[in-house]
Structure formats: C-alpha cells, structure tokens
Enzyme design. Structure first.
Site, mmCIF file in Angstrom:
data_model
loop_
_atom_site.group_PDB
_atom_site.id
_atom_site.type_symbol
_atom_site.label_atom_id
_atom_site.label_comp_id
_atom_site.label_asym_id
_atom_site.label_seq_id
_atom_site.Cartn_x
_atom_site.Cartn_y
_atom_site.Cartn_z
ATOM 1 N N PRO A 176 0.881 -1.331 -0.297
ATOM 2 C CA PRO A 176 0.145 -0.059 -0.065
ATOM 3 C C PRO A 176 0.845 1.227 0.140
ATOM 4 O O PRO A 176 1.846 1.232 0.605
ATOM 5 C CB PRO A 176 -0.752 -0.178 1.521
ATOM 6 N N GLU A 177 0.424 2.351 -0.727
ATOM 7 C CA GLU A 177 1.159 3.685 -0.695
ATOM 8 C C GLU A 177 0.408 4.639 -0.109
ATOM 9 O O GLU A 177 -0.567 4.215 0.795
ATOM 10 C CB GLU A 177 1.343 3.970 -2.172
ATOM 11 N N ARG B 255 0.649 -13.052 4.735
ATOM 12 C CA ARG B 255 2.151 -13.577 4.515
ATOM 13 C C ARG B 255 2.843 -13.395 5.966
ATOM 14 O O ARG B 255 4.147 -13.663 5.986
ATOM 15 C CB ARG B 255 2.627 -13.153 3.376
ATOM 16 N N ARG C 178 21.325 13.588 -6.462
ATOM 17 C CA ARG C 178 21.149 12.563 -6.921
ATOM 18 C C ARG C 178 21.395 12.131 -8.258
ATOM 19 O O ARG C 178 20.623 12.856 -9.067
ATOM 20 C CB ARG C 178 19.573 12.137 -6.567
#
Ligand code: ZN
Length: 297
Positions: free
Chosen positions: A2-3, A113, A155
């Site tokens: 999930p975000e 899980r 970056r």
C-alpha cells in the site's frame, strides 16, 4: 505494498471509530508480529491504553495514545485492519491480533503472509524513529518545489528511484511514482539531478495531484488484499499509465510503454515523457548505473 493514499484511506476510516476508545483486551496470536519482544508483554503494555488519535506518517499508520505512547504499524502488502462486531472474524486463519475496544467492538489485524509488525514506541522515540527512515509529507504545505529540488540536487539516480526512496519524501510507491511522472511529463529514467527548476515545479504539483486522486478514490485495489482494510478502492480504474502497456496515452495518443527502473516494473508514455537526445547520448557513453544494469535482467 500500500502507498500513501491506501494507508490514508484506512486511517480516515479507522479514526472516527477508534478515537477516544480504550484497548480493553489485546490478543496477539503470532509472535512474529512483535519479534523480538514477547507478544504477551506487548499485549499487556497495550491493554488499558486510550486512543487519542489515529495518524499517518508516510505509509506508516500511527495509533497515538493518551499516555503519549504510539503503536506504529508499517505498510505490508497482505495486511488488513478491520473494525468489526465482537468475534466476527474468530475463525479467520489470517487473524494475527485482535483488540477488544471498550465499546465491545473488535479491531482485527489480518496478515496473509505474516510480514507485518507492531512496534510500541515511547513518546520521545517516535520522531527519531521516523526521521531515520522517512522524509517529509508530500501533501503538507511545507512540501514545496524548493524543498524537493534540495532533495534531488545531488542524486544521479533515475528520478523514479529518487521518488521511491522514502527519505526523499514519504509515502510514494510504484503506482503513484509512475502516475506523478506521467502527469509531470518526465521520463522515469531521467537522472534526478538533471531536472530543471520548472521540471521540479511540475513534479511537485504532479506528486500532490496523483496522491490526492488516489485518496479521493479510496486507493487502488489491484489484488483482493491491496487496500488494507479489506474494502476495494476505485483508483485502479483511472490510472493514467500504471499497468496500461499498449493502451493509448490520453494526452498524446502514443501507446504506453513499460521498462524497469530500480528493479520495478515502470510504465510511462514514450510520446510525452521523453529522455532528450543530448541526455540519452551522455547516458550511453557512461558506465551504466546500477538501476540500468538491473533493468537488463
Ligand atoms: Zn503521451
């Protein structure tokens, strides 16, 4: 996984029913949930705590108690948290913990899980714990193009990798990173430090817009268990690129393409998210970066 929009959906549904309620009885059935701490010890600590608020930081659900302590629940693909009548899910094989609230209802934590964890933190531990793992909130007023530019300046990784890094800012995952880059018209492999000021400005707006679209549709349900409260979101019906290989881009009509970035399936429009020619030439003359090597696997 999930975000931010999926976790926010769960938070906003749980907050009204949990706020002000007391944890009367806590049963933890799976010792992996609290490892290395004994689940009985954690359950005993939590019993009697009264909930002050149900918050979210990035993809973490943060249940705050009046004592100042918090229960931190990180996002996991197969976790769902459901508010139910008493013992409604008593025979559920995936039930890992049940909290009986002082109004007699249950909060059931399911995890197919068993990768999920619970962490109880003291008042002075919460911020340092989160600060070490995640950056700021992208929907906060403080998340500005200038702030994002600072995070991307040094970056060299592809912009998609930088967006997935929770320290750039918190809450982005594979779906909304692709959606935000499409909205901003930026190629996912573009090195983060090559974005111009106007690119970062568009990207900042795109990140907020993609996440808000997800929240408005109660998240995306791509598998039965993807929305962590067991209900289905609607965002999957309005995704612009994610999972749409070969379908026409709604902006330029080109077929949506798929590549891999940072080991993750990545969808984008080759028509309106271009790597410019000069950049592509510079890239090919350099030793491939780590994510490029992964992409050929
Ligand atoms: Zn397009």
């Amino acid at each position: 996984m999930p975000e931010l929009p999926e976790v926010e959906t769960v938070r906003s549904r749980l907050a009204p029913v949990l706020s002000g309620r007391r944890f009367d009885r806590v049963e933890i059935f799976d010792p992996r949930l609290t490892r290395p701490i004994d689940p009985v010890e954690v359950a005993t600590e939590l019993e009697g705590e009264r909930i002050s608020d149900v918050g979210r930081r990035g993809k973490y659900l943060v249940v705050g108690f009046e004592s100042g302590r918090s229960l931190l629940i990180p996002p996991r693909m197969t976790v769902s948290i459901r508010h139910t009548p008493p013992d409604a899910l008593a025979v559920d094989p995936y039930r890992r913990a049940v909290v009986r609230l002082d109004d007699g209802s249950d909060v059931v934590y399911r995890d197919v899980r068993r990768f999920g964890t619970w962490l109880v933190v003291e008042p002075d531990e919460l911020e340092p714990y989160l600060a070490a793992r995640i950056g700021g909130e992208p929907l906060a007023r403080a998340f500005t193009p200038r702030r994002l530019a600072e995070r991307l300046r040094n970056r060299r990784a592809p912009i998609k990798s930088a967006l997935l890094d929770q320290r750039t800012f918190a809450g982005m995952g594979n779906i909304y990173a692709d959606e935000a880059l499409w909205r901003a018209g930026i190629h996912p492999l573009r090195p983060a430090n090559t974005l111009a000021a106007e690119d970062v400005e568009r990207l900042t707006r795109a990140v907020k817009a993609a996440l808000r679209a997800g929240i408005a549709r109660h998240g995306a349900t791509l598998r039965d268990y993807a929305t962590p409260d067991g209900r289905r979101g609607r965002m999957q019906h309005t995704l612009k690129v994610y999972g749409r290989s070969g379908e026409p881009c709604e902006r330029c009509g080109a077929p949506i393409g798929k590549t891999r970035v940072a080991g993750r399936g990545t969808w984008y429009c080759p028509g309106c998210q271009r790597l410019d020619v000069g950049q592509a030439a510079r890239r090919s003359s350099r030793r491939p970066s780590r994510s490029r090597r992964q992409s050929s696997v």
